[in-house]
Write a protein that holds these residues in place. Structure first.
Motif, PDB file in Angstrom:
ATOM      1  N   GLU A 177       0.830  -1.210   0.000  1.00  6.57           N
ATOM      2  CA  GLU A 177       0.000   0.000   0.000  1.00  6.57           C
ATOM      3  C   GLU A 177       0.863   1.258   0.000  1.00  6.57           C
ATOM      4  O   GLU A 177       0.568   2.231  -0.705  1.00  6.57           O
ATOM      5  N   VAL A 178       1.933   1.248   0.810  1.00  6.98           N
ATOM      6  CA  VAL A 178       2.845   2.397   0.839  1.00  6.98           C
ATOM      7  C   VAL A 178       3.498   2.580  -0.532  1.00  6.98           C
ATOM      8  O   VAL A 178       3.614   3.701  -1.040  1.00  6.98           O
ATOM      9  N   TRP A 179       3.920   1.488  -1.143  1.00  5.93           N
ATOM     10  CA  TRP A 179       4.536   1.558  -2.463  1.00  5.93           C
ATOM     11  C   TRP A 179       3.554   2.085  -3.511  1.00  5.93           C
ATOM     12  O   TRP A 179       3.899   2.972  -4.308  1.00  5.93           O
ATOM     13  N   ASP A 180       2.341   1.555  -3.512  1.00  2.00           N
ATOM     14  CA  ASP A 180       1.349   1.984  -4.506  1.00  2.00           C
ATOM     15  C   ASP A 180       1.054   3.470  -4.374  1.00  2.00           C
ATOM     16  O   ASP A 180       0.877   4.175  -5.378  1.00  2.00           O
ATOM     17  N   ASP A 181       0.991   3.967  -3.138  1.00  2.00           N
ATOM     18  CA  ASP A 181       0.759   5.403  -2.940  1.00  2.00           C
ATOM     19  C   ASP A 181       1.930   6.213  -3.482  1.00  2.00           C
ATOM     20  O   ASP A 181       1.737   7.269  -4.108  1.00  2.00           O
ATOM     21  N   ALA A 182       3.153   5.734  -3.261  1.00  2.00           N
ATOM     22  CA  ALA A 182       4.327   6.453  -3.753  1.00  2.00           C
ATOM     23  C   ALA A 182       4.359   6.492  -5.275  1.00  2.00           C
ATOM     24  O   ALA A 182       4.663   7.530  -5.880  1.00  2.00           O
ATOM     25  N   VAL A 183       4.046   5.373  -5.908  1.00  2.00           N
ATOM     26  CA  VAL A 183       4.061   5.304  -7.372  1.00  2.00           C
ATOM     27  C   VAL A 183       2.983   6.208  -7.967  1.00  2.00           C
ATOM     28  O   VAL A 183       3.161   6.783  -9.053  1.00  2.00           O
ATOM     29  N   ALA A 184       1.861   6.360  -7.254  1.00  4.78           N
ATOM     30  CA  ALA A 184       0.758   7.182  -7.759  1.00  4.78           C
ATOM     31  C   ALA A 184       1.005   8.678  -7.595  1.00  4.78           C
ATOM     32  O   ALA A 184       0.253   9.493  -8.150  1.00  4.78           O
ATOM     33  N   ALA A 185       2.038   9.061  -6.865  1.00  4.40           N
ATOM     34  CA  ALA A 185       2.315  10.480  -6.646  1.00  4.40           C
ATOM     35  C   ALA A 185       2.726  11.153  -7.952  1.00  4.40           C
ATOM     36  O   ALA A 185       3.365  10.539  -8.816  1.00  4.40           O
ATOM     37  N   PRO A 186       2.379  12.444  -8.127  1.00  9.05           N
ATOM     38  CA  PRO A 186       2.815  13.165  -9.326  1.00  9.05           C
ATOM     39  C   PRO A 186       4.325  13.142  -9.482  1.00  9.05           C
ATOM     40  O   PRO A 186       5.070  13.174  -8.500  1.00  9.05           O
ATOM     41  N   ALA A 187       4.782  13.089 -10.716  1.00  8.63           N
ATOM     42  CA  ALA A 187       6.210  12.999 -11.009  1.00  8.63           C
ATOM     43  C   ALA A 187       6.916  14.323 -10.738  1.00  8.63           C
ATOM     44  O   ALA A 187       6.293  15.396 -10.670  1.00  8.63           O
ATOM     45  N   TRP A 188       8.219  14.267 -10.579  1.00  7.32           N
ATOM     46  CA  TRP A 188       9.056  15.454 -10.418  1.00  7.32           C
ATOM     47  C   TRP A 188       9.047  16.260 -11.703  1.00  7.32           C
ATOM     48  O   TRP A 188       9.288  15.726 -12.794  1.00  7.32           O
ATOM     49  N   THR A 189       8.768  17.556 -11.595  1.00  5.82           N
ATOM     50  CA  THR A 189       8.719  18.421 -12.775  1.00  5.82           C
ATOM     51  C   THR A 189       9.818  19.474 -12.769  1.00  5.82           C
ATOM     52  O   THR A 189       9.919  20.269 -13.704  1.00  5.82           O
ATOM     53  N   GLY A 190      10.634  19.500 -11.725  1.00  2.00           N
ATOM     54  CA  GLY A 190      11.724  20.458 -11.666  1.00  2.00           C
ATOM     55  C   GLY A 190      12.924  19.977 -12.460  1.00  2.00           C
ATOM     56  O   GLY A 190      12.914  18.901 -13.070  1.00  2.00           O
ATOM     57  N   PRO A 191      13.993  20.755 -12.461  1.00  2.00           N
ATOM     58  CA  PRO A 191      15.203  20.344 -13.182  1.00  2.00           C
ATOM     59  C   PRO A 191      15.871  19.169 -12.481  1.00  2.00           C
ATOM     60  O   PRO A 191      15.800  19.047 -11.251  1.00  2.00           O
ATOM     61  N   PRO A 192      16.538  18.288 -13.217  1.00  2.97           N
ATOM     62  CA  PRO A 192      17.315  17.233 -12.568  1.00  2.97           C
ATOM     63  C   PRO A 192      18.402  17.855 -11.691  1.00  2.97           C
ATOM     64  O   PRO A 192      19.084  18.794 -12.106  1.00  2.97           O
ATOM     65  N   VAL A 193      18.551  17.327 -10.485  1.00  3.05           N
ATOM     66  CA  VAL A 193      19.561  17.841  -9.564  1.00  3.05           C
ATOM     67  C   VAL A 193      20.600  16.758  -9.306  1.00  3.05           C
ATOM     68  O   VAL A 193      20.366  15.570  -9.540  1.00  3.05           O
ATOM     69  N   TRP A 194      21.777  17.187  -8.825  1.00  2.00           N
ATOM     70  CA  TRP A 194      22.795  16.218  -8.461  1.00  2.00           C
ATOM     71  C   TRP A 194      22.291  15.337  -7.319  1.00  2.00           C
ATOM     72  O   TRP A 194      21.733  15.834  -6.339  1.00  2.00           O
ATOM     73  N   LEU A 195      22.507  14.043  -7.430  1.00  3.74           N
ATOM     74  CA  LEU A 195      22.097  13.076  -6.413  1.00  3.74           C
ATOM     75  C   LEU A 195      23.277  12.199  -6.023  1.00  3.74           C
ATOM     76  O   LEU A 195      24.068  11.801  -6.888  1.00  3.74           O
ATOM     77  N   HIS A 196      23.364  11.864  -4.737  1.00  5.17           N
ATOM     78  CA  HIS A 196      24.276  10.807  -4.329  1.00  5.17           C
ATOM     79  C   HIS A 196      23.711   9.467  -4.771  1.00  5.17           C
ATOM     80  O   HIS A 196      24.440   8.599  -5.265  1.00  5.17           O
ATOM     81  N   ALA A 197      22.405   9.260  -4.561  1.00  3.88           N
ATOM     82  CA  ALA A 197      21.626   8.130  -5.072  1.00  3.88           C
ATOM     83  C   ALA A 197      21.879   6.806  -4.360  1.00  3.88           C
ATOM     84  O   ALA A 197      21.330   5.791  -4.768  1.00  3.88           O
ATOM     85  N   ASP A 198      22.678   6.811  -3.292  1.00  3.65           N
ATOM     86  CA  ASP A 198      22.904   5.559  -2.549  1.00  3.65           C
ATOM     87  C   ASP A 198      23.154   5.861  -1.076  1.00  3.65           C
ATOM     88  O   ASP A 198      24.083   5.320  -0.464  1.00  3.65           O
ATOM     89  N   LEU A 199      22.291   6.684  -0.492  1.00  2.00           N
ATOM     90  CA  LEU A 199      22.477   7.127   0.891  1.00  2.00           C
ATOM     91  C   LEU A 199      21.838   6.139   1.861  1.00  2.00           C
ATOM     92  O   LEU A 199      20.779   6.382   2.431  1.00  2.00           O
ATOM     93  N   HIS A 200      22.500   5.018   2.057  1.00  3.37           N
ATOM     94  CA  HIS A 200      22.061   4.058   3.068  1.00  3.37           C
ATOM     95  C   HIS A 200      23.093   4.028   4.189  1.00  3.37           C
ATOM     96  O   HIS A 200      24.180   4.637   4.073  1.00  3.37           O
TER      97      HIS A 200
END
Length: 301
Positions: A177-200
């Motif tokens: 349910e949490v995943w389905d809600d996240a997937v249904a959220a509107p997409a990012w419309t801003g400019p792509p930003v720098w990401l670390h992308a592996d912050l665990h």
């Protein structure tokens, strides 16, 4: 020729240095850690050698670090590993490798944050500094990180199914349910930003109960900031999430929903990897399981 991780020794690291960077070859070399993609060897007091050993694209990620991290690291408020030298493939070691700065501290999967408010402020300030609009030549994320969350549905299904079969997920329907809600959220419309992308937790270092450094920028890419904002659930203790979001600044509801989805995907993957470690399976990391369980509890609460 070095073929496996077990064949990487202090002597072989020194031999590579002596051949390509002889001015560094007399510094003490000591094994530090085995990560998901690379082995880390401490070199003297200020440097480290990172050598790929486990994944097919590890060399490519190190080359990306070498070329891109210096472009973003100077403005970051946490210490980061900054590449200093590049090692070329040879007959003895047929992969690219790098010499980086050494960042002291303990990985957060082994030494978790205990000062939640201060850590939330530090993490928020780090992401504010990092999340600047990326140039047009910035790479896209490995494994779709920072892209459209729905494109990672296959990975979510795999890890949720695997974790459920192992008895690690008592209520998979709530997780979905949490995943389905996240997937249904509107997409990012801003400019792509720098990401670390592996912050665990294994990629954040702590000292005195707060974050003191960030390592492993191999997944540095451009995309949706929600991918990195997922780190709040993965890294911070109970009660610190609202302060983290407030410190980051105005975060719209859709971005928070997507961030929960990215956090859920990462937590499930780390949960399985942690269980593999408990079972003594190849590639397992036993210290990854506990923070993943804590993150999942927060995500489905």
């Amino acid at each position: 020729m070095i073929r496996t991780a077990d064949e990487i020794t202090a002597e072989s690291v020194v031999a590579l240095l002596r051949e390509q960077h002889p001015d560094l070859a007399d510094l003490p070399v000591k094994f530090a850690a085995s990560g998901w993609d690379n082995q880390l060897w401490r070199l003297g007091e200020e440097l480290a050698v990172r050598l790929p050993w486990a994944t097919d694209d590890a060399s490519e990620l190190l080359l990306k670090e070498y070329s891109l991290v210096p472009r973003v690291a100077a403005d970051l408020p946490l210490r980061t590993t900054v590449p200093q030298r590049l090692g070329q493939p040879t007959e003895a070691f047929p992969h690219s490798w790098i010499v980086t700065t050494w960042v002291p501290g303990e990985p957060a999967d082994r030494a978790p944050v205990t000062c939640g408010d201060e850590a939330a402020d530090i993490l928020a300030a780090f992401l504010v500094a990092l999340h600047q609009p990326a140039p047009a030549d910035a790479p896209v994320g490995r494994h779709r990180r920072g892209g459209v969350l729905a494109d990672s549905a296959g990975g979510f299904d795999y890890f949720l199914g695997d974790a459920t079969e192992r008895g690690l997920i008592p209520d998979p329907d709530t997780v979905r349910e949490v995943w389905d809600d996240a997937v249904a959220a509107p997409a990012w419309t801003g400019p792509p930003v720098w990401l670390h992308a592996d912050l665990h937790p294994a990629n954040l270092l702590t000292s005195g109960g707060v974050f003191c450094g960030v390592i492993d920028f191999g997944d540095l890419c451009a995309g949706d900031p929600a991918c990195d904002l997922a780190s709040g659930w993965l890294l911070l203790p109970e009660g610190a999430l609202d302060r983290f979001h407030g410190g980051y600044g105005s975060v719209d509801e859709a971005t928070l929903r997507r961030a929960r989805g990215w956090a859920l995907l990462k937590a499930l993957a780390c949960l399985v990897i942690g269980d593999n470690g408990d079972r003594g399976l190849p590639g397992g990391k036993p210290t990854w399981g506990l923070p993943a369980k804590a993150a999942l509890r927060r995500l489905v609460a």
